[in-house]
Design an enzyme around this catalytic site. Structure first.
Site, PDB file in Angstrom:
ATOM      1  N   ALA A   1       0.877  -1.270  -0.040  1.00 35.17           N
ATOM      2  CA  ALA A   1      -0.107  -0.063   0.066  1.00 35.17           C
ATOM      3  C   ALA A   1       0.910   1.141   0.084  1.00 35.17           C
ATOM      4  O   ALA A   1       2.002   1.274   0.597  1.00 35.17           O
ATOM      5  CB  ALA A   1      -0.800  -0.002   1.337  1.00 35.17           C
ATOM      6  N   MET A   2       0.337   2.324  -0.339  1.00 33.97           N
ATOM      7  CA  MET A   2       1.272   3.647  -0.587  1.00 33.97           C
ATOM      8  C   MET A   2       1.601   4.063   0.487  1.00 33.97           C
ATOM      9  O   MET A   2       2.360   4.968   0.866  1.00 33.97           O
ATOM     10  CB  MET A   2       0.332   4.627  -1.395  1.00 33.97           C
ATOM     11  CG  MET A   2      -0.989   4.996  -1.018  1.00 33.97           C
ATOM     12  SD  MET A   2      -1.930   6.137  -2.142  1.00 33.97           S
ATOM     13  CE  MET A   2      -3.568   6.084  -1.314  1.00 33.97           C
ATOM     14  N   ARG A   3       0.978   3.866   1.719  1.00 34.77           N
ATOM     15  CA  ARG A   3       1.311   4.418   3.076  1.00 34.77           C
ATOM     16  C   ARG A   3       2.722   3.609   3.376  1.00 34.77           C
ATOM     17  O   ARG A   3       3.256   4.227   4.492  1.00 34.77           O
ATOM     18  CB  ARG A   3       0.415   4.098   4.083  1.00 34.77           C
ATOM     19  CG  ARG A   3       0.003   2.854   4.273  1.00 34.77           C
ATOM     20  CD  ARG A   3      -0.934   2.534   5.514  1.00 34.77           C
ATOM     21  NE  ARG A   3      -1.528   1.340   5.600  1.00 34.77           N
ATOM     22  CZ  ARG A   3      -2.556   0.780   4.944  1.00 34.77           C
ATOM     23  NH1 ARG A   3      -3.108   1.277   4.061  1.00 34.77           N
ATOM     24  NH2 ARG A   3      -2.768  -0.717   5.293  1.00 34.77           N
ATOM     25  N   TYR A   4       3.037   2.419   2.710  1.00 35.29           N
ATOM     26  CA  TYR A   4       4.423   1.848   3.301  1.00 35.29           C
ATOM     27  C   TYR A   4       5.646   2.020   2.287  1.00 35.29           C
ATOM     28  O   TYR A   4       6.535   2.036   2.690  1.00 35.29           O
ATOM     29  CB  TYR A   4       4.171   0.227   3.356  1.00 35.29           C
ATOM     30  CG  TYR A   4       3.070  -0.050   4.307  1.00 35.29           C
ATOM     31  CD1 TYR A   4       3.106   0.083   5.711  1.00 35.29           C
ATOM     32  CD2 TYR A   4       2.051  -0.695   3.730  1.00 35.29           C
ATOM     33  CE1 TYR A   4       2.070  -0.280   6.537  1.00 35.29           C
ATOM     34  CE2 TYR A   4       0.911  -1.343   4.622  1.00 35.29           C
ATOM     35  CZ  TYR A   4       0.971  -0.958   5.897  1.00 35.29           C
ATOM     36  OH  TYR A   4      -0.029  -1.298   6.853  1.00 35.29           O
ATOM     37  N   THR A   5       5.332   2.445   1.356  1.00 33.92           N
ATOM     38  CA  THR A   5       6.066   2.810   0.107  1.00 33.92           C
ATOM     39  C   THR A   5       6.553   4.199   0.089  1.00 33.92           C
ATOM     40  O   THR A   5       5.919   5.112   0.550  1.00 33.92           O
ATOM     41  CB  THR A   5       5.735   2.257  -1.223  1.00 33.92           C
ATOM     42  OG1 THR A   5       4.700   2.948  -1.715  1.00 33.92           O
ATOM     43  CG2 THR A   5       5.418   0.701  -1.113  1.00 33.92           C
TER      44      THR A   5
END
Length: 746
Positions: free
Chosen positions: A119-123
């Site tokens: 998910a974009m919150r991790y990358t």
């Protein structure tokens, strides 16, 4: 109270047409197709621009992808965040993009599952160095800016690409009524072709293809499409390209080291495993996935033995799995005129060169304007230095010094304001030397820019040098080797089945089954009530079995597809579609060149090759012409028609032996008379041919069955019944004159 209606009344048909057309144009122009100038779709352009505005250059520290996506959808692209993030991830995947534009940190998916990204919150992400090719000239007056969706900000209409990016990374998209499939290419090859067209505007597509050898995918798989086909693609703008996996042999195993673009290793393994489970790959014993960080693709296939034809096995796998894949090519894009069009290679590069020429011209004009403005200000500053005391006096004594300065020294508004904004420390004598040096440098630059703008030849040279510099900086070697090969063909189903002996058993009511081995007691098998053995033939699991019905039509199927003899089998009417009322009377098996004697109980027959009995249609094909009331006899095999003898027996006890060579070899027909039977007896059914068999000259025995009695005749005894074809033959001893059947027994 009457209120004037604030709406427009139009027919529903007209409204629907207009609304759908508006939507179609929006999808075509603003979503699905790339622009020939920068090779980007709007969402991709907005992502790249938003990242540059966030300061996420290649040298900067990366930021959370969610931050970028938030800026994109909040400022420029009012659509779903997941779709925006997926577009962003795609530009960061080295296995999806030939030249990734985004440097992603974290889980951005894998070639095995491109959509397994976190998910974009991790990358985190930032721009890749090659994004400089798209963004480097953005602030130099090279593009038009348009208001964003809510009019609060401005965004670029396109990016000032320094290379034909539309061909470098390619593009795929589905619009309304059209689609695009542009494969990626090698940067150095595209740059060389662009320079060729720049220097020779009359260069043909064939000339450009001397540089552009073909697509260059992110993976190292072979492109096997012939050179002529690739040239046709670039001339027409449409076609297809075939890519094939690369393998090598290691210690008797086959190791696949590269797969076609966008092919999942796990999917390939599953496709191979499915064939192994279906027993369609007898030559393969095992397969393993040994891929790791150092070897992104390493699939190991273990043959069953060293005698396996590795080349043949791989050809089959290429044809039946994604190890060989075809990619559609459709060079459809939005041109400089704002219209979508399928373009050939020359048109694409020609339009891009127009785009690049206009971009460079705008950049030079923008720089020239800045140089001239700076020279204008420096000229005013020089006047101030020459009259420094007077300038200071005016500034100290006048309430409005600007108009006085303008009138006293003939300055412009900009010059006067610049003088008034100059700091006291810049009034030192040393600063005058700096002004003179800067003026000389700027005048030299102005002269150089003017020369470039007035000389098309020098402008072309500048564009060429910039393309060459970028090609040297960002270019790399071709990854997808071009190797012309024939399209792989799958092996015949018979070649994929282990060759094991079986006995095919056909019952009188048309039920068929296959028993393992050749030493099978066919009569001793269990049959359905009221059914019994009709005939049995030896075969092998990888051979075809042919069946002939009472109308003379033949049908065929592979022996390994028949049900096991443990049960009662299956009716042949479930596999084939014989004429109504027809029954299956005979069958045979062998290889294509096997020769058999096909005869009817009316005493006519011919020699035919087993291949003539095969039919891939459910309705079969006409093989032997039968008179009304005639039946097909089980066909014996003849190994050497020139030396073999055919033995014919009638139900009335007449026996005849003659050379097989006396019969014609036909693909179909009625054949010639085998033995003479009186016409009245034939029509009444009193006498028919009981059977035919074949014996080798000088050896072999024939056993005749007549009810409970049987008689075995050796070669020395059979010779007594020798004669010419179509004669009456000799009469058998009493007690054997009601012959049921005869077989070769030695």
């Amino acid at each position: 109270m009457n209120l004037q209606a604030n709406y427009e009344q139009i027919p529903l048909k007209e409204y629907a047409e207009r609304a759908y057309l508006d939507y179609s144009m929006y999808v075509v122009l603003d979503r699905a197709l790339p622009f020939v100038g920068d090779g980007l779709k709007p969402v991709q352009r907005r992502i790249i621009y938003a990242m540059s505005e966030l300061g996420l250059a290649a040298s900067a520290k990366p930021k959370k992808s969610a931050r970028t996506v938030g800026d994109v959808i909040g400022k420029f692209h009012p659509h779903g965040d997941s779709a925006c993030y997926e577009a962003m991830v795609l530009m960061a995947q080295p296995f999806s993009y030939r030249y990734p534009l985004i440097d992603g940190q974290g889980n951005f998916g894998s070639s095995d599952d491109p959509k397994s990204f976190a998910a974009m919150r991790y990358t985190e992400s930032k721009l890749h160095p090659i994004a400089e090719v798209l963004l480097g000239e953005l602030g130099q007056g090279t593009v038009d800016f348009t208001p964003n969706f809510d009019g609060t900000l401005e965004e670029p209409s396109w990016l000032p690409a320094r290379l034909p990016h539309v061909l470098l990374n390619g593009s795929t998209g589905i619009a309304v009524g059209m689609a695009t499939d542009i494969p990626p290419h090698n940067l150095r090859e595209i740059a060389a072709a662009t320079i060729r067209l720049l220097e020779d505007p009359k260069a043909s597509v064939a000339d450009l293809c001397e540089h552009v050898k073909g697509p260059d995918f992110p993976t190292a798989s072979e492109i096997i499409t012939p050179r002529e086909a690739l040239l046709e693609i670039y001339e027409k703008g449409t076609g297809s390209v075939r890519a094939r996996a690369i393998y090598r042999e290691e210690n008797g195993n086959v190791v696949i080291t590269a797969l076609p673009h966008q092919v999942s290793p796990s999917k390939v393994l599953e496709q191979i495993a499915a064939q192994m489970r279906a027993k369609k790959l007898p030559m393969l014993e095992d397969l393993r996935d040994e891929s790791d960080h150092e070897n992104p693709v390493r699939l190991v296939l273990v043959p069953r033995s060293s005698r396996v034809d590795t080349e043949g096995m791989m050809q089959h796998l290429f044809a039946t799995t994604d190890l060989e894949k075809s990619f559609r090519v459709n060079l459809n894009m939005i041109g400089l005129d704002g219209r979508p069009q399928v373009k050939d290679l020359r048109t694409i590069l020609g339009e891009w060169l127009k785009f690049r020429t206009a971009t460079v011209t705008r950049r030079l004009e923008h720089r020239l304007a800045k140089v001239e403005r700076r020279l204008h200000l420096l000229e005013g500053l020089r006047i101030a230095f020459l009259n420094i005391d007077e300038v200071i006096r005016i500034i100290r004594t006048e309430e409005e010094p600007k108009p006085v300065l303008m009138e006293r020294f003939g300055l412009s508004v900009d010059q006067a304001e610049y003088i008034l904004e100059t700091k006291l420390r810049q009034l030192a004598r040393l600063e005058e030397m700096k002004i003179n040096a800067e003026t000389d440098k700027l005048e030299e630059e102005r002269a150089r820019i003017n020369v470039l703008l007035k000389s098309p030849t020098k402008l072309k040279r500048l564009i060429r040098d910039e393309i060459t510099a970028d090609a040297e900086k960002f270019g790399d070697a071709r990854r997808s080797p071009l190797v012309e090969r024939e399209v792989a063909q799958a092996l015949d189903e018979s070649d994929l089945v282990a060759s094991e002996p079986v006995t095919v058993v056909l019952s009188q009511k048309g039920w068929v089954r296959a028993a393992k081995g050749h030493d099978v007691d066919a009569e001793g098998l269990n049959y359905r009530e009221g059914d019994a053995l009709s005939c049995a033939v030896p075969s092998r699991t990888n051979q075809q079995v042919a069946f002939v019905d009472s109308t003379g039509r033949s049908y065929s199927t592979l022996a390994h597809t028949l049900p096991s003899a443990r049960g009662n089998g299956e009716p042949l009417t479930g596999r084939f579609s014989p004429p109504a009322g027809a029954r299956f009377d005979a069958m045979a098996s062998g290889v294509n060149d096997t020769r058999l004697v096909l005869a009817s109980d009316f005493g006519y027959g011919f020699v035919t090759r087993f291949e003539s009995m095969l039919s891939n249609k459910k309705a079969g094909k006409q093989l032997i012409n039968l008179p009304d009331g005639a039946h097909v006899l089980p066909p014996p095999i003849t190994a050497e028609p020139s030396r073999d003898r055919i033995v014919v027996a009638t139900t009335a006890g007449h026996l005849l032996m003659f050379s097989v060579a006396e019969l014609p070899e036909l693909d179909k027909g009625k054949g010639n008379k085998l033995i003479s039977i009186p016409k009245d007896k034939l029509e009444s059914g009193e006498e028919r041919v009981a059977g035919v068999t074949v014996v080798a000259e000088g050896s072999g025995e024939v056993t005749l069955f007549a009810g409970q009695r049987k008689l075995t005749l050796k070669w020395s005894e059979l010779v007594e019944y020798g004669g010419n074809r179509a004669t009456r033959g000799g009469l058998l001893p009493r007690g054997l004159r009601r012959v049921d059947r005869l077989v070769t027994s030695g």
